[in-house]
Enzyme design. Sequence first.
Site, PDB file in Angstrom:
ATOM      1  N   HIS A  18     -43.321 -13.479  27.027  1.00 25.44           N
ATOM      2  CA  HIS A  18     -42.225 -12.629  26.535  1.00 25.44           C
ATOM      3  C   HIS A  18     -41.180 -13.481  25.821  1.00 25.44           C
ATOM      4  CE1 HIS A  18     -39.463  -9.117  26.718  1.00 25.44           C
ATOM      5  NE2 HIS A  18     -38.534 -10.073  26.747  1.00 25.44           N
ATOM      6  N   GLU A  19     -40.739 -14.536  26.484  1.00 31.40           N
ATOM      7  CA  GLU A  19     -39.709 -15.391  25.886  1.00 31.40           C
ATOM      8  C   GLU A  19     -40.265 -16.177  24.705  1.00 31.40           C
ATOM      9  OE1 GLU A  19     -36.774 -14.865  26.625  1.00 31.40           O
ATOM     10  OE2 GLU A  19     -37.124 -13.705  28.456  1.00 31.40           O
ATOM     11  N   HIS A  22     -39.688 -14.185  21.554  1.00 27.05           N
ATOM     12  CA  HIS A  22     -38.322 -14.375  21.051  1.00 27.05           C
ATOM     13  C   HIS A  22     -38.167 -15.735  20.387  1.00 27.05           C
ATOM     14  CE1 HIS A  22     -36.954 -10.734  22.900  1.00 27.05           C
ATOM     15  NE2 HIS A  22     -36.997 -11.174  24.142  1.00 27.05           N
TER      16      HIS A  22
END
Length: 424
Positions: A18-19, A22
Amino acid sequence: MNSVIAFIIIFGALVFFHELGHFVFAKRAGILCREFAIGMGPKILAFKKNETQYTLRLLPIGGYVRMAGEDAEMLELKPGFRAGLILGEDEKVEKVILNNKDRYPDLRVVEVADADLDKELYIKGYEEGEETLQIFKLSEKAVFIEDGVETQIAPWDRQFNSKKLYQRFLTIFAGPAMNFVLAFVVLAVLAMLAGVPNEEPILGEVIEGDPASEAGLQQGDVVTAIAGKEITTWTDLTDIISDSPGEELTIDVVRDGQPLTFEVTPRAEVYENGDEEVTQGIMGVYNDLIESPSIFQSIAYGAERTYEFTVLIFNLLGQLVTGQFSIDALAGPVGIYKNTEAVAAAGVYQLMQWGAVLSINLGIMNLLPLPALDGGRLLFFGVEALRGKPIDRQKEGMVHFVGFALLMLLMIVVTWNDIQRYFL
């Protein structure tokens, strides 16, 4: 111990990817990423590479990428402040020493008159013993050093809010999107390893002691009709069996080229669907598997299952909103751990599928238009696109702060429910 390891691996993978979404899109947009963190709270492990510090933190409740400009930049030099400057060969400031200046030889100590650390990148001031105002240009990668800790400045063009709307949108959207990508990849790999369910009405494993086994059905039987209705797909079979709990059914099969007929009575199984109890028929068979499927079959299976799980989770969210699904049924970190423990005992394939479901769930939850979540930030971007200008950052920050506080309250309630459910 195995369940703890399984939980750590699954949680770490979900948060990491997920990170990573980003992080990758932030770097592509030219945003300075100060920290890439897995977990929250105190640091357990930390190292720095290039511009970014990578940290592992104690509390397994999320992670973050700290991008320059998302919050107000903490670096500032007020008039009258005495700072030590270290210049490079190009006469630009490479290091600004804020305290403990005696540890650094050959400093040029300046009493600051004015400074711009965002756009013009300069420090104006008076050197010790001089009355002439001097201007010192800063390198774009200049660092401030306080108590031995280095913090790189972030010129305006390296800050999150300086980027175009579509770049900011993609940077935030990439996190949840990566969770869907992860789920798809895991399910596709699972198909390659375990096989792809055959949509033809061919019996796979027959569970010992269940109605199918008791009636004499065997693995490999091809079902041609049930109660006189022609069966051509596995869905045809499951629909009739599910709708016929406790009813005796005539099942026609072909075994080794020979037609055979069996009488089977599906047992009734009751499960809760919101506030309703639903009864369905269970025969006790799995569908046949295509072993060693092609890459295309595996990809198609991964995409299909990702879509099915996504629809299922959205349906559950809809039931939660309408009151058909109680908040008491939600699971927090404790509940996820206990469920992971149960799934881990069933085998690695089940654990892989569980991880994929959790990844989809994380992606969906983060896309909800709620303050403090990625979806809330995307909603503000949508408003910005309609207005033609961003919403005041202080107002937006207050909304996200209140939203974060409410989410923390919800997590406390859910965690307490988990503790009561499993330990009290």
